[in-house]
Design an enzyme around this catalytic site. Structure first.
Site, PDB file in Angstrom:
ATOM      1  N   PHE A 148       0.807  -1.212   0.000  1.00 54.22           N
ATOM      2  CA  PHE A 148       0.000   0.000   0.000  1.00 54.22           C
ATOM      3  C   PHE A 148       0.842   1.265   0.000  1.00 54.22           C
ATOM      4  CE2 PHE A 148       0.864  -0.127   4.505  1.00 54.22           C
ATOM      5  CZ  PHE A 148       0.722   1.176   4.955  1.00 54.22           C
ATOM      6  N   LYS A 149       2.090   1.160   0.450  1.00 52.21           N
ATOM      7  CA  LYS A 149       2.960   2.334   0.511  1.00 52.21           C
ATOM      8  C   LYS A 149       3.171   2.964  -0.872  1.00 52.21           C
ATOM      9  CE  LYS A 149       3.795   1.463   4.914  1.00 52.21           C
ATOM     10  NZ  LYS A 149       5.050   1.106   5.533  1.00 52.21           N
ATOM     11  N   ASP A 150       3.021   2.164  -1.934  1.00 49.48           N
ATOM     12  CA  ASP A 150       3.233   2.693  -3.288  1.00 49.48           C
ATOM     13  C   ASP A 150       2.280   3.843  -3.606  1.00 49.48           C
ATOM     14  OD1 ASP A 150       5.295   0.944  -4.172  1.00 49.48           O
ATOM     15  OD2 ASP A 150       3.824  -0.626  -4.568  1.00 49.48           O
ATOM     16  N   MET A 154       3.754   6.835  -1.989  1.00 52.02           N
ATOM     17  CA  MET A 154       5.150   7.085  -2.341  1.00 52.02           C
ATOM     18  C   MET A 154       5.317   7.492  -3.798  1.00 52.02           C
ATOM     19  SD  MET A 154       7.629   7.085  -0.158  1.00 52.02           S
ATOM     20  CE  MET A 154       7.477   5.778   1.047  1.00 52.02           C
ATOM     21  N   THR A 198       7.999   0.356   3.396  1.00 51.31           N
ATOM     22  CA  THR A 198       8.283   1.758   3.089  1.00 51.31           C
ATOM     23  C   THR A 198       9.554   1.894   2.262  1.00 51.31           C
ATOM     24  OG1 THR A 198       7.156   2.661   5.034  1.00 51.31           O
ATOM     25  CG2 THR A 198       8.919   3.984   4.100  1.00 51.31           C
TER      26      THR A 198
END
Length: 476
Positions: free
Chosen positions: A119-121, A124, A152
Site C-alpha cells: 500500500f505504501k506505493d 510514495m 516503506t
C-alpha cells in the site's frame, strides 16, 4: 493553507515548504492549521469520480501553493493504470484501489497493486513526483534519509530511483524483513539508492532518522529530506483511498462505514482520522496490531507505553514490528485540543523512553468520539485467518491484512460495511503463506527470480554519528 507543528514552536509554513523536510524544527509533526471540510453537496459531487479526479479534488484542498494545472499533471502522472499493473484485471488497475467483496458488508480495500506490491506505493509514487517537481522548480537537490520495517523502503526506492536531484539512504533492521522484501530493496543497483542494514530493530532505525532530522545544522548542510510517514504528504495521499473505499460500498452519504487498519507506525490509520475530520462518514476506525501491541494497549487503557527495541518482537507480520508509533503524535495533538504545550509535555516523556497516561486529565474519555477502537493478533491468529479466508472465500491474504481481518471480524456491526485495508500482496511473505496454506502464493511473472539477483547493501551499527559520516561521504 498553512501547516503548523504539533509542538507549537516552529513557524507556520506552506505545503511545499514542509514537503522535503519531514519533522518540524521543534521535533514535532506538521498538521494543517484547520481541516478543510467536505459537506453533503461535495460528497455527492465526488461520488462518481474516478481515482485521479478524486485525488485531485482532495489534494487541492490541502495543497494550494502548487498551481492547479501542475497539481493536476502530477496526479495524472501518478495514478495511471500501468503503474498499478499487478491488479487482478484491467478495470482494477484503472480503479487504483478496487474493493473485493468477501461477503455482505465485509470487503477488502485492495491497496497493493503498485510496483512493490504494498500500500505504501500509493503515497510514495505521489511523493516521488512531488519531490521531483519542487526540486526542479527551485533548482535544488535532496538526500532522503528513511527507515523501513519492510515496505516503506522498497516503495520509496522504486518511487525515487532515477529521480533527478534525489538520493535515498534507507535504513532497515538487518535480517528482520522477509526474503522478498529484502530482495526488492537490496537488488536495486541505481546509483542514487543506498541501502543500510542496521544491527537492531526498526525502532533503532527510526530513532536514527529522527535524531539526524533533529540535528538542524547537519540537516540543512546535508539537505536531508524525509519519506517516512512523518512526512505529511504521505498521510495526505493516503486520505484519498478512504474516500474511494467509502463511495465504492455505499449509495448515499447517510450511510456510515468502518475501516480496519493493520497498524504499526499509525500513519495509515492516521489518514483515516484525517478523512473523518474532513467530513467522510466513518463510524469506526479499528487499529489492528500484532504482538507489538502498544497502540492496542493505548486504545484499551489510555496509557501509551513504547516498549523499546529490546522488547520489540520479531513477528510474521514484520512491517508492524514497531513499538514507537511516530504518527500517533498527530492524533494526540487533536485529542488534547491542539494544546501544543500538552503535546510537548507528553513527548518529553516518550523521547526519553517513558510513557504517559491520558486518563489523568480526562483526555482518554474523548477517544470514543473520534471513532477509534482496537484489537491485536498473534502468529496463531494470523495463520488461522489466512486459512479461513482461503477456505471460505478462495482469497489469499498476507499476514498484515490477516491481522486487520481478524480484528475486523471481532468488531463487525450489523448493516455497517466493514472495509479491511489490504496492505500487501501475499507474494511478499511467502514463508508465512507456505506455513498457513502449504503452498506458495502467486508471484507476478516479472518478479520471478527476484531473490537470486545480486544485492548491494551495507551492514552498520545503530550509531547516529556513523550514519551521518556515511551520508557525508556519499553526497560529495
Amino acid at each position: 493553507m498553512k501547516y503548523i507543528s504539533t509542538r507549537g514552536q516552529s513557524p507556520a509554513l506552506s505545503f511545499s515548504e514542509i514537503l522535503l523536510g519531514g519533522l518540524a524544527p521543534d521535533g514535532g509533526l506538521y498538521m494543517p492549521e484547520a481541516y478543510p471540510h467536505f459537506d453533503d453537496a461535495d460528497l455527492n459531487a465526488m461520488r462518481g469520480m474516478n481515482y485521479r479526479d478524486l485525488a485531485f479534488t482532495i489534494l487541492s484542498r490541502l495543497i494550494d501553493d502548487i498551481p492547479a494545472s501542475d497539481l493536476r499533471t502530477i496526479v495524472d502522472k501518478t495514478y495511471r493504470a500501468e503503474v498499478y499493473a499487478y491488479a487482478r484485471d484491467e478495470q482494477s488497475a484503472e480503479d487504483i484501489t478496487p474493493t473485493l467483496k468477501l461477503e455482505d458488508n465485509l470487503y477488502l480495500l485492495s491497496l497493493s497493486n503498485g510496483p512493490t506490491l504494498a500500500f505504501k506505493d500509493i503515497a510514495m509514487q505521489l511523493l516521488g513526483n512531488l519531490f521531483e517537481y519542487v526540486l526542479a522548480k527551485e533548482g535544488q537537490e535532496t538526500n532522503i534519509l528513511g527507515a523501513t520495517s519492510g515496505d516503506t523502503g522498497s516503495a520509496a526506492e522504486y518511487a525515487m530511483r532515477g529521480k533527478k536531484g534525489v538520493r535515498v539512504f534507507m535504513l532497515s533492521p538487518h535480517k528482520k524483513m522477509s526474503r522478498f522484501q529484502t530482495a526488492q530493496m537490496f537488488s536495486l543497483q541505481d546509483e542514487n539508492i543506498f541501502n543500510i542494514a542496521i544491527n537492531g530493530v526498526f525502532d533503532d532505525c527510526q530513532d536514527i532518522v529522527k535524531a539526524v532530522s533533529n540535528d538542524l545544522a547537519f540537516k540543512a548542510q546535508s539537505k536531508i529530506g524525509a519519506v517516512n510517514s512523518i512526512n505529511w504528504a504521505r498521510v495526505v495521499a493516503q486520505v484519498v483511498y478512504y474516500f474511494k473505499g467509502y463511495f465504492a460500498v455505499t449509495k448515499t452519504n447517510a450511510e456510515q462505514v468502518s475501516f480496519s487498519v493493520p497498524s504499526g507506525n499509525f500513519g495509515n490509520v492516521c489518514a483515516g482520522h484525517v478523512a473523518r475530520m474532513m467530513g467522510l462518514p466513518i463510524k469506526k476506525l479499528l487499529v489492528a496490531t500484532n504482538e507489538n501491541d502498544v497502540l492496542d494497549e493505548f486504545f484499551r487503557t489510555g496509557i501509551y507505553r513504547p516498549r523499546g527495541s529490546a522488547n520489540t518482537y520479531h513477528t510474521s507480520s514484520p512491517s508492524m514490528d514497531i513499538s514507537k508509533a511516530s504518527n500517533f503524535e498527530r492524533f494526540v495533538f487533536d485529542l488534547v485540543g491542539r494544546n501544543t504545550e500538552k503535546v510537548r509535555q507528553l513527548w518529553s516523556k516518550v523521547d526519553v523512553g517513558g510513557a504517559f497516561d491520558l486518563n489523568e486529565e480526562g483526555y482518554f474519555d474523548k477517544v470514543a468520539g473520534y471513532g477509534f477502537i482496537s484489537g491485536s493478533s498473534n502468529h496463531a491468529n494470523r495463520m488461522q485467518t489466512i486459512r479461513n479466508t482461503f477456505d471460505h472465500y478462495g482469497v489469499t491474504i498476507d499476514t498484515h491484512t490477516a491481522d486487520g481481518l481478524k480484528v475486523a471480524l471481532e468488531h463487525r456491526e450489523a448493516d455497517v460495511p466493514m472495509l479491511v485495508l489490504e496492505t500487501a500482496l501475499p507474494a511478499k511473505f511467502e514463508e508465512a503463506i507456505v506455513e498457513a496454506l502449504g503452498q506458495n502464493p502467486e508471484r507476478p511473472a516479472s518478479l520471478h527470480g527476484l531473490d537470486a539477483l545480486p544485492q548491494r547493501f551495507e551492514v552498520m551499527e545503530a550509531d547516529i554519528d556513523s550514519i551521518k559520516q556515511y551520508i557525508t561521504q556519499h553526497i560529495r
